[in-house]
Design a protein around this motif. Structure first.
Motif, short mmCIF file in Angstrom:
data_model
loop_
_atom_site.label_atom_id
_atom_site.label_comp_id
_atom_site.label_asym_id
_atom_site.label_seq_id
_atom_site.Cartn_x
_atom_site.Cartn_y
_atom_site.Cartn_z
N UNK A 78 0.85 -1.19 0.00
CA UNK A 78 0.00 0.00 0.00
C UNK A 78 0.89 1.23 0.00
N UNK A 79 1.52 1.52 -1.11
CA UNK A 79 2.42 2.65 -1.21
C UNK A 79 3.58 2.32 -2.12
N UNK A 80 4.50 3.27 -2.25
CA UNK A 80 5.64 3.11 -3.14
C UNK A 80 6.92 3.36 -2.36
N UNK A 81 7.82 2.39 -2.37
CA UNK A 81 9.15 2.54 -1.78
C UNK A 81 10.05 3.13 -2.86
N UNK A 82 10.71 4.24 -2.53
CA UNK A 82 11.56 4.89 -3.53
C UNK A 82 12.63 5.73 -2.85
N UNK A 131 26.39 10.47 -2.07
CA UNK A 131 26.38 9.01 -2.27
C UNK A 131 26.78 8.19 -1.04
N UNK A 132 27.32 8.83 -0.01
CA UNK A 132 27.68 8.02 1.16
C UNK A 132 26.46 7.68 2.01
N UNK A 133 25.32 8.30 1.73
CA UNK A 133 24.07 7.99 2.44
C UNK A 133 23.10 7.32 1.49
N UNK A 134 22.28 6.43 2.04
CA UNK A 134 21.21 5.80 1.28
C UNK A 134 19.91 6.18 1.97
N UNK A 135 19.13 7.01 1.30
CA UNK A 135 17.85 7.46 1.84
C UNK A 135 16.73 6.74 1.09
N UNK A 136 15.69 6.36 1.83
CA UNK A 136 14.51 5.75 1.24
C UNK A 136 13.28 6.34 1.89
N UNK A 137 12.23 6.48 1.11
CA UNK A 137 10.95 6.94 1.63
C UNK A 137 9.86 6.00 1.11
N UNK A 138 8.74 6.03 1.81
CA UNK A 138 7.55 5.35 1.30
C UNK A 138 6.48 6.41 1.14
N UNK A 139 5.93 6.45 -0.06
CA UNK A 139 4.89 7.41 -0.40
C UNK A 139 3.56 6.67 -0.52
N UNK A 140 2.55 7.23 0.10
CA UNK A 140 1.19 6.66 0.02
C UNK A 140 0.22 7.79 -0.26
N UNK A 181 1.43 3.34 10.75
CA UNK A 181 2.05 2.16 11.35
C UNK A 181 1.16 0.92 11.19
N UNK A 182 1.80 -0.24 11.21
CA UNK A 182 1.05 -1.48 11.09
C UNK A 182 0.89 -1.97 9.66
N UNK A 183 1.52 -1.29 8.71
CA UNK A 183 1.43 -1.70 7.29
C UNK A 183 2.73 -2.36 6.81
N UNK A 184 3.72 -2.53 7.69
CA UNK A 184 4.98 -3.15 7.31
C UNK A 184 5.98 -2.19 6.69
N UNK A 185 5.75 -0.88 6.79
CA UNK A 185 6.65 0.08 6.17
C UNK A 185 8.03 0.08 6.82
N UNK A 186 8.08 0.00 8.13
CA UNK A 186 9.38 -0.03 8.81
C UNK A 186 10.18 -1.25 8.41
N UNK A 187 9.53 -2.38 8.30
CA UNK A 187 10.21 -3.61 7.89
C UNK A 187 10.71 -3.48 6.46
N UNK A 188 9.91 -2.91 5.58
CA UNK A 188 10.32 -2.74 4.19
C UNK A 188 11.52 -1.81 4.09
N UNK A 189 11.52 -0.75 4.87
CA UNK A 189 12.65 0.18 4.84
C UNK A 189 13.90 -0.49 5.35
#
Length: 189
Positions: A78-82, A131-140, A181-189
């Motif tokens: 339910x969202x986009x990891x990018x 480039x020394x950091x890897x950032x990720x977000x989830x957009x919903x 919370x409760x959608x698995x976003x933390x685990x996906x990140x």
């Protein structure tokens, strides 16, 4: 703890649930007396102790471990990891306050951030493409609901010796908005 001098504290140290209850009883008074920094270290092999602290609300801020990484395929249903873009910086700055706001409440009573939104914005303007950091977000539904930043362990000044293992990684920050919370976003990140 002084209120438990009749032997209940000694018994509490032998039973994870009793220790959790003893802490919950004492924490507010300690905080009111100016003892605002509370930390719990629990052995990873004692599942009962870990679970008791988690239920109390400490969660897990840090884990000290070394293991081989395994390939993973993150799943977000339910969202986009990018990767974030410069257009996301204002929302990222808001997400930076989610974790400290959560930890400011009982039973952690963390002092919270000492930075301002303007300082965070400036840091993100400087670091988002580094480039020394890897950032990720989830957009919903057009809004960022989760954020994580990682780097090599050697980039983090707090990692040296055994926790500075070659090719080691460091999850520097992760946050999920309370309503997401409760959608698995933390685990996906």
């Amino acid at each position: 703890v002084g209120d438990l001098a009749d032997g209940r504290f000694e018994r509490a140290t032998q039973d994870a649930e009793a220790l959790r209850d003893a802490y919950a009883c004492a924490a507010q008074r300690w905080y009111d007396e100016g003892r605002a920094s509370h930390y719990a270290l629990a052995p990873v092999h004692d599942a009962g102790a870990l679970e008791a602290w988690y239920r109390l609300g400490f969660g897990q801020m840090h884990a000290h471990a070394i293991r081989e990484s395994a390939p993973m395929t993150p799943v977000v249903t339910d969202g986009v990891l990018r990767r974030p873009t410069r257009d996301d910086i204002d929302q990222i700055v808001e997400l930076e306050f989610v974790l400290p706001d959560h930890q400011a409440r009982s039973p952690v009573f963390s002092a919270g951030p000492s930075w301002t939104a303007e300082e965070l914005r400036a840091d993100w303007e400087e670091d988002i493409d580094d480039p020394k950091y890897r950032h990720f977000v989830i957009e919903r539904d057009g809004a960022l609901v989760a954020l994580a930043t990682a780097c090599a362990a050697t980039v983090s000044s707090m990692h040296s010796g055994i926790v500075g293992a070659p090719d080691g990684g460091f999850l520097g920050h992760a946050a999920v908005r309370p309503e997401a919370r409760g959608h698995g976003y933390g685990r996906a990140l």
